[in-house]
Design a protein around this motif. Structure first.
Motif, PDB file in Angstrom:
ATOM      1  N   GLY A   1      63.253  51.418  82.729  1.00 15.54           N
ATOM      2  CA  GLY A   1      64.568  51.998  82.481  1.00 15.54           C
ATOM      3  C   GLY A   1      65.125  52.709  83.698  1.00 15.54           C
ATOM      4  N   SER A   2      66.280  53.325  83.501  1.00 18.06           N
ATOM      5  CA  SER A   2      66.962  54.017  84.590  1.00 18.06           C
ATOM      6  C   SER A   2      66.307  55.361  84.866  1.00 18.06           C
ATOM      7  N   VAL A   3      66.159  55.679  86.146  1.00 17.75           N
ATOM      8  CA  VAL A   3      65.649  56.991  86.523  1.00 17.75           C
ATOM      9  C   VAL A   3      66.773  58.009  86.615  1.00 17.75           C
ATOM     10  N   TRP A   4      68.009  57.523  86.741  1.00 19.95           N
ATOM     11  CA  TRP A   4      69.135  58.435  86.976  1.00 19.95           C
ATOM     12  C   TRP A   4      69.443  59.307  85.764  1.00 19.95           C
ATOM     13  N   ILE A   5      69.291  58.767  84.567  1.00 20.07           N
ATOM     14  CA  ILE A   5      69.619  59.559  83.369  1.00 20.07           C
ATOM     15  C   ILE A   5      68.684  60.754  83.219  1.00 20.07           C
ATOM     16  N   PRO A   6      67.351  60.562  83.191  1.00 18.82           N
ATOM     17  CA  PRO A   6      66.486  61.745  83.079  1.00 18.82           C
ATOM     18  C   PRO A   6      66.604  62.675  84.274  1.00 18.82           C
ATOM     19  N   MET A   7      66.802  62.120  85.463  1.00 20.19           N
ATOM     20  CA  MET A   7      66.946  62.960  86.650  1.00 20.19           C
ATOM     21  C   MET A   7      68.195  63.839  86.532  1.00 20.19           C
ATOM     22  N   LEU A   8      69.295  63.245  86.071  1.00 27.76           N
ATOM     23  CA  LEU A   8      70.546  63.998  85.941  1.00 27.76           C
ATOM     24  C   LEU A   8      70.427  65.076  84.874  1.00 27.76           C
ATOM     25  N   VAL A   9      69.822  64.731  83.736  1.00 31.89           N
ATOM     26  CA  VAL A   9      69.686  65.691  82.647  1.00 31.89           C
ATOM     27  C   VAL A   9      68.839  66.885  83.092  1.00 31.89           C
ATOM     28  N   VAL A  10      67.690  66.619  83.703  1.00 32.73           N
ATOM     29  CA  VAL A  10      66.809  67.694  84.157  1.00 32.73           C
ATOM     30  C   VAL A  10      67.504  68.550  85.210  1.00 32.73           C
ATOM     31  N   THR A  11      68.176  67.914  86.157  1.00 36.37           N
ATOM     32  CA  THR A  11      68.836  68.643  87.242  1.00 36.37           C
ATOM     33  C   THR A  11      69.948  69.539  86.719  1.00 36.37           C
ATOM     34  N   VAL A  12      70.800  68.995  85.865  1.00 32.13           N
ATOM     35  CA  VAL A  12      71.940  69.771  85.356  1.00 32.13           C
ATOM     36  C   VAL A  12      71.467  70.943  84.502  1.00 32.13           C
ATOM     37  N   LEU A  13      70.502  70.706  83.630  1.00 28.74           N
ATOM     38  CA  LEU A  13      70.032  71.775  82.755  1.00 28.74           C
ATOM     39  C   LEU A  13      69.347  72.886  83.543  1.00 28.74           C
TER      40      LEU A  13
END
Length: 262
Positions: free
Chosen positions: A56-68
């Protein structure tokens, strides 16, 4: 001459009403989980998350973790100010002991303001870099134990493995409401491990940097890295634990090396 009667089989020569003919049941569809379910499942069913998101995409979990994490840090910046000031004063004192020229009071205030601003910016910039670095270390350490994990899978595993850090910053917020700001004299005072109980003014910086990583959430992330490597690298949990331990040690270097050189 008469011909024998021809017996026509039932239904021969007529259209069969297929609507009343029993049809085989279709195979059941594979169970699927939404992307947002992954961020809950990672806390209690990590193997399932890593198995279904390996490609799957790494960008979605990376973005969620970074923003939170970044958002919580900015919201907590006022509460964290005493801790950041203590670290700033400690670094200035170390610089003075090293014989470096001391800035004036005005320069110190400018440096303090600049450090505070940069800390807020880095709260959003550092996490993608951390995931990239740790993912690369996990991939390389996996090769030492014969893992067949792809580099992409290593990044995906790392991004999801950092979800417990979101819970950590949330608990930091709660502590900030309950603790006396005067007790926040070091960056490990709000952690959930050994470093919380060590005096940053009397403990050797190198020892503090190493023991500071012996905390619940850092070890939780390390355990998730091991599980993810075992699932996506097709190796045993024991082999994956060895690789994750290597990653844990390498992760101590950014804080350990400056302390040793200082």
């Amino acid at each position: 001459m008469t011909h024998p009667p021809v017996h026509t089989p039932p239904g021969a020569g007529y259209d069969v009403d297929v609507s009343t003919t029993p049809q085989p049941a279709p195979p059941p569809a594979a169970a699927k989980a939404s992307v947002w379910e992954d961020f809950l499942d990672i806390f209690y069913a990590p193997s399932a998350v890593f198995a279904r998101r390996e490609q799957g995409s790494v960008w979605i979990p990376m973005l969620v973790v970074t923003v939170l994490i970044g958002t919580f840090f900015v919201l907590n910046s006022g509460m964290l100010e005493p801790m950041m000031d203590a670290e700033f004063r400690r670094s200035m004192a170390a610089a003075a002991e090293g014989g470096r020229p001391q800035p004036t009071a005005e320069q110190l205030e400018q440096m303090r303001g600049f450090s505070a601003t940069m800390a807020k910016i880095m709260a959003f910039v550092s996490m993608p870099l951390v995931i990239l670095f740790v993912g690369a270390m996990l991939w390389l350490a996996g090769k030492l134990v014969s893992a067949r994990q792809s580099f992409h899978a290593a990044l995906v595993v790392t991004a999801y493995a950092y979800m417990p850090k979101v819970l950590e910053v949330l608990l930091v917020s709660v502590q900030g409401l309950l603790l006396d700001p005067g007790t926040l004299d070091g960056r490990y005072r709000l952690t959930f491990g050994v470093g919380r109980f060590l005096d940053p003014d009397t403990t050797a910086p190198a020892l503090l940097a190493l023991l500071g990583r012996v905390d619940v959430f850092t070890l939780w992330v390390t355990a998730l890295l091991a599980i993810g490597l075992a699932v996506t690298g097709r190796i045993s949990r024991g082999q994956a634990a060895i690789a994750a331990a290597i990653v844990w040690l390498v992760g101590a270097l950014p804080a350990l090396l400056p302390a040793l050189m200082g």
